[in-house]
Design an enzyme around this catalytic site. Sequence first.
Site, short mmCIF file in Angstrom:
data_model
loop_
_atom_site.label_atom_id
_atom_site.label_comp_id
_atom_site.label_asym_id
_atom_site.label_seq_id
_atom_site.Cartn_x
_atom_site.Cartn_y
_atom_site.Cartn_z
N ASP A 42 -39.95 -4.46 85.46
CA ASP A 42 -41.08 -5.08 86.12
C ASP A 42 -42.27 -4.95 85.17
O ASP A 42 -42.25 -4.18 84.21
CB ASP A 42 -41.36 -4.45 87.50
CG ASP A 42 -42.14 -5.42 88.39
OD1 ASP A 42 -42.77 -6.36 87.85
OD2 ASP A 42 -42.15 -5.24 89.62
C1 BGC Z 1 -44.19 -8.08 90.27
C2 BGC Z 1 -42.94 -8.91 90.00
C3 BGC Z 1 -43.31 -10.14 89.21
C4 BGC Z 1 -44.02 -9.74 87.95
C5 BGC Z 1 -44.43 -10.92 87.08
C6 BGC Z 1 -44.98 -7.82 89.00
O1 BGC Z 1 -46.18 -7.20 89.29
O2 BGC Z 1 -43.84 -6.87 90.89
O3 BGC Z 1 -42.34 -9.26 91.21
O4 BGC Z 1 -42.17 -10.90 88.94
O5 BGC Z 1 -45.20 -9.01 88.29
O6 BGC Z 1 -45.43 -11.65 87.66
#
Ligand code: BGC
Length: 715
Positions: free
Chosen positions: A276
């Site tokens: 993530d």
């Molecule tokens: C989120 C993800 C997301 C990623 C990219 C993160 O903060 O938890 O779900 O895909 O950002 O935007």
Amino acid sequence: MDPRVLPGVVLSVCALFSCKMENGIPESGGVIPPLDVGALVAGNRAANCARADVEARVEAWLSAMTLEEKVSEMHGRSLVTVNGFYEAGGNDRLGIPTYRMVDGPRGVRSGNATAFPVGMARGASWDPELERRVGLAIAQEVAAKGGNVLLAPTMNLLRHPGWGRAQETYSEDSFHMGLMALAFVGGAQNHVLASAKHFAVNSIENTRFSVSANLDERTLHEVYLPHFRRVVIEGKVASVMSAYNRVNGAYAAENHELLSNILKRDWGFSGFVESDWILGVRSTVPSVLAGLDMEMPMPNYFGAPLVSAVNAGQVATRVIDEAVRRVLRQKACFELDRPAPVDPGVVESAEHVALAREVAEKSIVLLKNDARTLPLPASVRQIAVLGALADVANLGDRGSSSVTPSSTVTPYGGLRSHYGDDRVLLIPTDQPTSADLDQVARADVAIVVAGLTYLEEGEFIPIQVDGLERGGDRASLELPPAQVELIRSVGARAGQTIVVLEAGSAVVVEPWIDSVQALVMAWYPGMQGGTAIANVLSGRVNPSGKLPVSFARSMDQLPPWDITSDEVSYGYLHGYRLLDAQAEDPRFPFGFGLGYSRFQLGRLKLDRRVAGAADRVRLSVDVYNRGSRQGTEVVQVYASAPGSRFERAPRELRAFRRVELEAGAVRTVELELSVADLAVYEPDARTFYVEPLEYVLHVGTSARDLTLSARLSVK
Ligand code: BGC
């Protein structure tokens, strides 16, 4: 015709023509076969990547790469997106394509795109075939915009409805979630790679960067992982995103048990694990050794520090090669068998917008309808529409799942186009004046649009920037006090009050439910939400959604909800499984939803033999639409294991089937369930085990309306 008259009519028809009735259900007019799970994943390109030519291409690339080139495949390029895409890897010298990734779960987060209802709404459709079409449509829009990885579905189990990102996921139930997510991935991977997120046990927002979800192995394997297992094994999902949180003490991205033992070894996952974003990686060596293949969105730990760690002998070259193989495999697969380019015209095409409306219509749940308040009578003269949200485009969170359509139909907008300006009076406030309330009293009916927005719930981003405010978790499940007051005062003045609720998961309705005649759960219904709401309220559409989350009477009925501590225990039971175990009476049970027809179930039969599948059993049940109009019911099968020597939930969903029936029609609905789904996890043997027992399969239309049962003996 009044639906109460119908059975009598059918009875007299039967008397004339001697047809077979049972418990008032006439003879079935035909069979609805079980859901075709294979069809959900048809055309899934990632399912066709285990091939010699793909491996040969990967090995050819790998053998030509320097260490630095290999490591550059293992991270994103920048925090900043290029044309809306996060880029990762790519090598011009060797002709290796770059991953271009984009969120997300309810549509493409880049430029304008079709904004579908949120995941929880789609969960309420209980319609995997429809969810496959949503996955296909979103992925087409990603491909049309030039992307190749879709950062969706969000498929974390909803342990508590207060979770800020509840709206992104599908369900409190692992089986239901598994089927919906499988359908999404099966559709999406016709065009691009999907990314199942967030692995794993990610369901508290405010502490997501630090909290450890602590749970025993049975809880992990039986409750929090089966849906991921399904999209890996049956959905062949191409990538999995590790979560921010810790699981049993270890950060998900450093969790060797989760990434290497369970995901890669036990489940045979052949794709790549990406982190993530930003705080999803905390280290170089522990992360790469745990099985993290890619750091996103930029190289804090996996760029130069990883090259140094290899040079210092802390990470073996074969570990790097293994990660890079995983990253390259899908690129090679898609390179060798390039998908046809997608016409940019699909973005917000009439077809996709119509799909967004269809999904919204099928996901709206009618929760209360006293004295048939709904559908609104055709003769209605004046409708008062109240609430600060009545004329607002309320699409849900504005974090990573945000989508910007070029237009949105608000609830008021939908009602106005349906009924015309003259019949719909807008009072767009939560604090009506006494003059407003006088107008309410003069109207035939009042519709209060209430609920939450991205300010009250959503992804937690700890930076306060104007326009980027975030709701995070909900500490309370009640509506804001001004809305409670609004509903009560309207309820006291209006002849009939209907509440339309917008929110990402359950709301506690106790403070006001008795002041209203009807309640409709609309979730965050997407860009066509207002049209769908008007269609349901007016009766043009017969509501068919069923709750994918229990609506408790109070937080006391739910698991402890701690959104500040860094150590949280996840028990074996939550949602309807906990409510059942504690004999608590929820306000609206899991699986519940009303319609404008009435259904009756009967003639349950169980057949152990399913041709070609030793471990499957087939159930058939007759479903009778007693109503006077076409309608939809969701047949639900819950299993219980009386006499088990393990702690078990009293009942667990194990099959479901959404069926549409004409007025007066009876169909024999077939469902299949896998005996393996009755298993418990045995930690010592690291395997699932089906206890020899006489299981009971309960069949009905919600977790609390199970009128039929059959016994299934497993030796
Ligand atoms: C989120 C993800 C997301 C990623 C990219 C993160 O903060 O938890 O779900 O895909 O950002 O935007």
